[in-house]
Scaffold this active site. Sequence first.
Site, mmCIF file in Angstrom:
data_model
loop_
_atom_site.group_PDB
_atom_site.id
_atom_site.type_symbol
_atom_site.label_atom_id
_atom_site.label_comp_id
_atom_site.label_asym_id
_atom_site.label_seq_id
_atom_site.Cartn_x
_atom_site.Cartn_y
_atom_site.Cartn_z
ATOM 1 N N SER A 151 59.958 43.035 44.376
ATOM 2 C CA SER A 151 58.617 44.553 44.819
ATOM 3 C C SER A 151 58.076 44.080 45.781
ATOM 4 O O SER A 151 58.426 42.750 45.958
ATOM 5 C CB SER A 151 58.330 44.006 43.101
ATOM 6 N N TYR B 246 53.161 35.803 37.925
ATOM 7 C CA TYR B 246 53.420 35.517 38.950
ATOM 8 C C TYR B 246 52.578 34.884 40.376
ATOM 9 O O TYR B 246 52.348 34.479 40.868
ATOM 10 C CB TYR B 246 53.612 36.718 39.833
ATOM 11 N N CYS C 41 43.135 32.010 24.429
ATOM 12 C CA CYS C 41 43.172 30.343 24.531
ATOM 13 C C CYS C 41 44.097 29.817 25.440
ATOM 14 O O CYS C 41 44.941 29.493 25.211
ATOM 15 C CB CYS C 41 43.906 30.003 23.286
ATOM 16 N N GLU C 42 43.866 29.538 26.280
ATOM 17 C CA GLU C 42 45.128 29.645 27.714
ATOM 18 C C GLU C 42 44.071 28.620 28.960
ATOM 19 O O GLU C 42 43.497 30.298 29.512
ATOM 20 C CB GLU C 42 46.304 30.705 27.701
ATOM 21 N N GLY D 105 57.351 52.504 42.027
ATOM 22 C CA GLY D 105 56.743 52.427 41.595
ATOM 23 C C GLY D 105 55.039 51.641 41.243
ATOM 24 O O GLY D 105 53.829 52.782 41.498
ATOM 25 N N GLY E 150 60.298 48.667 45.323
ATOM 26 C CA GLY E 150 59.505 47.923 45.893
ATOM 27 C C GLY E 150 58.249 48.068 46.908
ATOM 28 O O GLY E 150 58.161 46.346 47.349
#
Length: 476
Positions: free
Chosen positions: A242, A371, A398-399, A322, A278
């Site tokens: 992609s 990614y 919470c990250e 897509g 892609g």
Amino acid sequence: MHTPAASSLPSPLAPEWLQFPAGDVNQLDDGVWSRTAKRTDEGELEIGGVRASQLLQDFGSPLYVIDETDVRERAAAAAQDFTTAFTDIGAEVELHYASKAFLSIDVARWMAEAGLGLDVSSGGELEVALAAGIAPKEIGLHGNNKSIVEIERAVEVGVGSIIIDSLQEVERIADAAARAGKIQPVMVRLNAGIHASTHSYLATSHEDQKFGLTFDVAREAIARIRELDSLELLGLHSHIGSSIYEPSGFGAAAHKLMSFRAELLGGGPVPEVNLGGGFGIAYLPSDDAPVLADLARGIAAEVARAVQETGSDLPKFTFEPGRSIVGPGGTTLYTVGTTKPVDVPGEAGNAKRLYVAVDGGMSDNIRPALYEADYCVRLANRESEASPQLARVVGKHCESGDIVVNNDYLPADITPGDLLAVPATGAYCWSLSNHYNYLDRPAVIAVRDGAARTLIRRITINDQLAHDAAWSPEEN
Ligand code: PLP
């Protein structure tokens, strides 16, 4: 037009690709924003003729906004671009929209109206396509681990193709078709060993990953398909990855598939070759994304060369875009909750980064965490004359990796209550969204000609609690 103060300089923390907005920190760069996005005379962002503040007032924040005109135009243009390019080399071509990018009943219908078939990768996506009234023969079912139930349903409704992704599936699909008294057209997905130039999680045709069959295993699968009365070999499939900007990877895949096809033709027909999707889009003003018509022409030229070199006849070609159809037409709107200037130590002393926290995050756009995808951002409710300040837009989860936009310049006077807009979020944002921390899943709204309507309703905490077996609404 904003002219930055003399002290406004690029931040030493900014990545090389990030252009300092020397002209206007409010500018909506062409190519990144959806086609009808613009600023009103008062400076507010408007999409499809509807103001950002009105959208959030009517449908809540955060919100996914789909520019219907943009998406419909891109779908129709993609079909036209590929038809023109492949007619020029004498080949038939068909596009299937890769619905994993974003699917709702209305969007499936937009695709059918633009002349595209639909590619689904699960029983769930298949049900949405069927609910939209898409003709089953226009649907292709993908998946590296389709369940028996998914296979049976696809066979029962008569999908146009099932794309085989393992040896075991040959027997499973054949048995399901035999039980239903049908002959099921199938394609075989190959791992063509192409190293597409994209993030490793987006490359799907290098050797060491789960998709597709090697040519040796595919040979075995096809021999077996040809022995089975309930299967019909429709063709070969490859998806190299992609976010791809240039045609050479498709050419390499076409070459391998056409050589393999030439070998298979001795044993029977192989009418179709599907080269996947892609096609890349611009997420950032600095992204040099291809115009789809140019990419289509480039791919057709590569395909023509592969056909010539393998000396075989022309099959029908299929593609499955897509992101390039639905990505650019989507924008996510957020409301700023807190701002926090942080001093970041560096070689030349401290530099400031402004953390801007919004009311969503990795639950509505996981791509930066998944990614390291980069996005850009603009102030949506107003224009500002303030100097550009390097900012990081973060969510409320919470990250610490809960980042929406890792690096962009925003006006330094940004404040709680301001609205932010992140463009190019139409693909793989809602479809990858999740309920981390029990946040609502934002609604998806289509805007067009000054009107807004709901495609997918907000999934609220009450919707989520309704799935908790211990919850009783009467007690609350
Ligand atoms: N086809 C297959 C088999 C895919 O796996 C994907 C995406 O993962 C696509 C098509 C669509 O890719 P894109 O949305 O990048 O066009």
